[in-house]
Design an enzyme around this catalytic site. Structure first.
Site: not given
Ligand code: IVH
Length: 678
Positions: A33-34, A36-37, A83, A137, A173, A225, A290, A410, A427
Site C-alpha cells: 500500500d505504501a 501505491y500511495d 460453516l 471477518r 454478508e 443474519y 440453523k 505460428c 513446439c
Molecule cells: S451464518 C457462525 N448465514 O457463509 C455462523 N452465514 O461458509 C456464521 N454466509 O462465513 C455464519 N450466507 O460469510 C450464515 N445466511 C447465512 C449466510 C452465511 C452466507 C457466509 C458467511 C460465512 C460463510 C461460511
C-alpha cells in the site's frame, strides 16, 4: 519540461489504474500500500505543478482527499466462525442426526432456513444506536476496519431507532447486487476498460477500497443474519426472533428466510434454492440451515471452526450449455501447446465464459468434444471455467473428431511434438514467435531477470516489429526507433533502458530461471547455481554431473544438458554474455565474483531485517560469493545471525536460545572482509 511531465503523468495514471484493478477487482494487489500511495502522491504533486495537464479521468480526480493507508486490525470479541458443509440430502440428515445425539432434549424443534449469500462476512458494531465500527471477518479472530467504506452502503443504517440496545454487534454478508455488477461492467466497457470477473470478488475489492468515495459508487448491499454481541437488548429465545429484532431496527434482513418444523421441510427449501438461484437479484451459493432455539445452540456449541447448530448446503457448481465454436492451441513460454475451447460466450457461475482450457490431447479425447458440439460448461471451484462434455444427442453422426494440430499456430508452421510418456505437445522450434513471446515475458518476470517496464504489450510490439527474435535481443533494443513509437516518451524509454541495464547484474539463479529450461523451476535453478557457481560450468557439465546435485533428478539433468546442446540456445547464451550479463552466482560480475576471497567458507549466516548496504537478495548473494551459505532460518548449524532494521522476532529468539552469535551490520561487514567472528 512539459513533455517529460506529460509522459510521467501518463505512466503514473496507467500504473495506478493497473494497481487499482489488481487491488479492487481482483483483490490481489501486487505492490505494498505504501508504494501505491507513493505513486498517487507523485501524481498529485506533478499535477499541482502542471495544472494544465490534469485530465478529467485522472485517478486524482476520482479519489477523495485523504485516502487511508492501511486498514486497522479489529479484534472480534466473539469469533466470526465459518460453516460446515453438506452437499446432499444424506449429509444434511447426518448433520441433523449428529446434532440430535448431542442434545438432552428429544427434539431440536424448528429449523431456520436461509439463503447462503455469496459475498463477504462483515460485522457491524452499534453503540447506543450509532454505527461505530465495521470489520471484515479476516481470520475469524482479527479482521480489518472498514467502517468508512461500510458507511457508504445505503441499506446499512448509520443510526438505529430510539430504544436501540447499548451494544449490538450484528453480522451479515455484504454483496453486490447483479444489477449493480452489470451496470459497473457496462461502464467499464464504455470506457474501454476490462470487465470485472464476478460480483463476489468485485464486492470484496469494492469494500477494500482505500477511498470510500469509490465504494460509494459500487451499489453494494448487505443481509444481516446473526448477532455477535448484545447488551441492553430484549431477551431473545430463538434465531428467528433475533432476525425479527434486527429487522425491527431497520437492519436489512433477507425476506426469503423461512422456518421449517422438520429436516424434510428444510430439504424442500434447499431443493427450491437451485431453481430460485436464477430468479434472485443477487448471487447465492447455497442455503444455510440453523437450529432455531438459542438455548439448544448454546448446548451444542462449536468446533474450533464452525458451530454445530448450523450447516451450509452448497449448491453444485452451476452448469450451462453453449456451442463449442472451435478448439485452438496456445503456445506457452516453454513451447507447451495447450488446447482450449473457443465457446459462444455464456454467463455461468457469475461471469461470462468464452474460453476454457482443455489441458491436453488426452483430455479432449476423453471428453470427446468436437467443434460444433453443444457442450456443458461449468465453473470448477467457482473460478476456472471447465468444459464438462458434449451433449451427444445434439451431434450429427458425421461430425469428425478433433485432431491435435500437427504444426504450431505460428507462421513458421513447425511441428508440434508429443514425446512418449508425456501428455503435452511441444513446439520445439526455438524461434517460434508464439513461444518467444512467452519466453520473453518469462525472462522479464520478477522471479527471473525482473525487468520492469517490459510488459506483455511491449513484448508483442517488439516481436512484431522484429526488434526481438530471442531473449538476447532484449539487450540490443533500437531505442532510437522505439522513441518514435506511439506511447513511448523520452522518460519511458529511459526507464525501460535502465530496467534492462539493471537486469544484467542479477545472479545466476534468476538467469537460469529466465533461460526457461524445461522442468527447471526457481528452487532447482538455485540449487544448480549454488552447486556450479557459474553458467559456463553448468554448460560444460555432463548429465551425470548435473544429476549429482542434491535435488536435481535425472529428467531435469537431461533437460538442462539438452538445452545447452542446442546450437541456437548456445548462441543466445553468447549474446547474453556479450551484452555483459552476470553469469556467476555472486553479484558484481564474473571475474570479480570468482576472484572474491572466500572469507565465509564453511559458514552459515542467516540475515534478518534490512541492511543498509545490501538489498535482500544481494546480501545472500554476497555471502554465497564468499563461500558461505545463507539459509532462511536459524538452526544449531548457524554460524551467526546478522540483524538489520525490523528483524524477525522468531529468528532472534531462536538464535538466543541456541546461543548463536548475533551481529550488527558493522560486525557483519568486518566478518565479510576478514572472515573472523568478533
Ligand atoms: S451464518 C457462525 N448465514 O457463509 C455462523 N452465514 O461458509 C456464521 N454466509 O462465513 C455464519 N450466507 O460469510 C450464515 N445466511 C447465512 C449466510 C452465511 C452466507 C457466509 C458467511 C460465512 C460463510 C461460511
Amino acid at each position: 519540461m512539459t513533455t517529460e511531465a506529460e509522459d510521467r503523468i501518463s505512466e503514473l495514471t496507467a500504473l495506478i489504474r493497473h494497481h487499482d484493478q489488481r487491488y479492487h477487482a481482483e483483490d490481489a494487489p501486487e505492490i505494498p500500500d505504501a508504494d501505491y500511495d507513493q505513486l498517487k502522491r507523485e501524481l498529485v504533486e506533478l499535477e499541482a505543478a502542471h495544472p494544465e495537464l490534469v485530465r478529467p479521468d485522472s485517478p486524482t480526480q476520482t479519489v477523495g482527499a485523504n485516502p487511508s493507508t492501511l486498514f486497522e486490525p479489529v479484534e472480534h470479541r466473539v469469533p466470526m466462525m465459518s460453516l460446515d458443509n453438506a452437499f446432499d440430502r444424506a449429509e444434511l440428515n447426518a448433520w441433523a442426526d449428529r446434532a440430535q445425539r448431542r442434545l438432552a432434549a428429544s427434539d431440536f424443534g424448528n429449523l431456520v432456513c436461509e439463503l447462503k449469500f455469496d459475498g463477504l462476512a462483515v460485522s457491524l458494531r452499534y453503540e447506543n444506536g450509532r454505527l461505530v465500527q465495521a470489520a471484515t471477518r479476516g481470520n475469524g479472530r482479527v479482521g480489518e476496519d472498514i467502517t468508512a467504506n461500510i458507511l457508504t452502503i445505503e441499506s446499512i443504517p448509520h443510526r438505529l431507532p430510539e430504544g436501540a440496545p447499548e451494544i449490538l454487534e450484528t453480522r451479515g454478508e455484504v454483496y453486490m447486487p447483479l444489477a449493480a455488477f452489470d451496470a459497473l461492467n457496462a461502464q467499464q466497457e464504455a470506457e474501454g476498460k476490462p470487465r470485472y470477473a464476478n460480483p463476489r470478488n468485485t464486492a470484496a475489492g469494492s469494500l477494500r477500497q482505500k477511498d470510500p468515495s469509490i465504494t460509494a459508487t459500487r451499489g453494494l448491499s448487505m443481509w444481516c443474519y446473526s448477532v455477535g454481541e448484545l447488551q441492553g437488548g430484549p431477551g431473545l429465545a430463538t434465531h428467528s426472533a433475533t432476525l425479527e429484532f434486527l429487522a425491527s431496527l431497520g437492519l436489512p434482513v433477507n425476506p426469503e428466510t423461512t422456518t421449517a418444523d422438520s429436516v424434510d421441510a428444510a430439504w424442500q427449501f434447499v431443493d427450491q434454492c437451485e431453481a430460485k438461484r436464477h430468479n434472485l437479484p443477487y448471487e447465492i451459493d447455497g442455503a444455510v440451515i440453523k437450529i432455531d432455539s438459542l438455548d439448544l445452540q448454546q448446548e451444542l456449541g462449536s468446533t474450533s471452526r464452525a458451530p454445530r447448530w448450523a450447516v451450509a448446503y452448497k449448491l453444485p457448481p452451476e452448469e450451462k450449455t453453449t456451442r463449442l465454436l472451435d478448439i485452438h492451441v496456445s503456445i506457452g513460454g516453454k513451447g507447451k501447446a495447450t488446447p482450449f475451447a473457443v465457446l459462444e460466450p455464456v454467463f455461468v457461475g457469475g461471469s461470462t465464459v468464452a474460453m476454457a482450457t482443455l489441458h491436453n490431447e488426452d483430455q479432449v479425447r476423453e471428453k470427446d468434444v468436437r467443434p460444433g458440439d453443444t457442450v456443458v460448461v461449468r465453473k470448477a471451484g467457482d473460478v476456472i471455467p471447465e468444459v464438462v462434455g458434449s451433449i451427444l444427442a445434439d451431434r450429427p453422426p458425421d461430425r469428425p473428431e478433433w485432431e491435435f494440430p500437427s504444426v504450431c499456430p505460428c507462421p513458421h508452421l513447425e511441428p508440434l511434438v508429443r514425446e512418449e510418456g508425456d501428455a503435452a505437445h511441444y513446439c520445439v522450434y526455438p524461434r517460434c514467435p508464439e513461444q518467444l513471446r512467452g519466453w520473453i515475458e518469462h525472462f522479464a518476470a520478477r522471479n527471473a531477470l525482473d525487468i520492469e517496464h517490459l510488459g506483455e504489450q511491449r513484448v508483442r510490439l517488439f516481436i512484431d516489429l522484429g526488434f526481438i527474435t530471442d531473449v538476447g535481443d532484449i539487450y540490443a533494443l533500437p531505442y532510437d526507433r522505439i522513441r518514435e513509437l506511439e506511447g513511448f516518451g523520452e522518460l519511458s524509454v529511459a526507464n525501460l533502458a535502465a530496467a534492462i541495464e539493471a537486469s544484467k547484474h542479477q545472479t545466476l539463479a534468476p538467469l537460469l530461471v529466465g533461460l526457461n529450461i524445461r522442468h527447471l523451476g526457481d528452487t532447482t535453478s538455485e540449487l544448480l547455481a549454488d552447486a556450479f557457481g557459474h553458467l559456463d560450468r553448468i554448460m560444460e557439465a555432463s548429465v551425470e554431473e548435473l544429476a549429482e546435485v542434491d535435488g536435481i533428478g535425472p529428467i531435469m539433468a537431461e533437460s538442462v544438458y539438452e538445452f545447452f546442446q542446442s546450437k541456437v540456445n548456445r548462441e543466445i547464451v553468447e549474446k547474453l554474455r556479450a551484452a555483459g550479463l552476470n553469469f556467476a552466482q555472486g553479484t558484481g560480475g564474473d571475474a570479480a565474483a570468482e576472484a572474491l576471497p572466500q572469507t565465509l567458507e564453511g559458514m552459515t549466516i542467516v540475515v534478518t531485517g534490512g541492511l543498509e548496504g545490501y538489498t535482500r537478495d544481494g546480501v545472500g548473494a554476497a555471502i554465497k560469493a564468499r563461500g558461505g551459505k545463507s539459509p532462511g532460518s536459524v538452526s544449531s548449524k548457524t554460524t551467526a545471525l546478522v540483524v538489520g532494521e525490523n528483524p524477525g522476532a522468531s529468528k532472534l529468539e531462536k538464535a538466543e536460545t541456541l546461543e548463536v552469535p548475533i551481529l550488527d551490520e558493522a560486525q557483519f561487514q568486518r566478518l565479510v572482509e576478514t572472515g573472523e567472528l568478533p
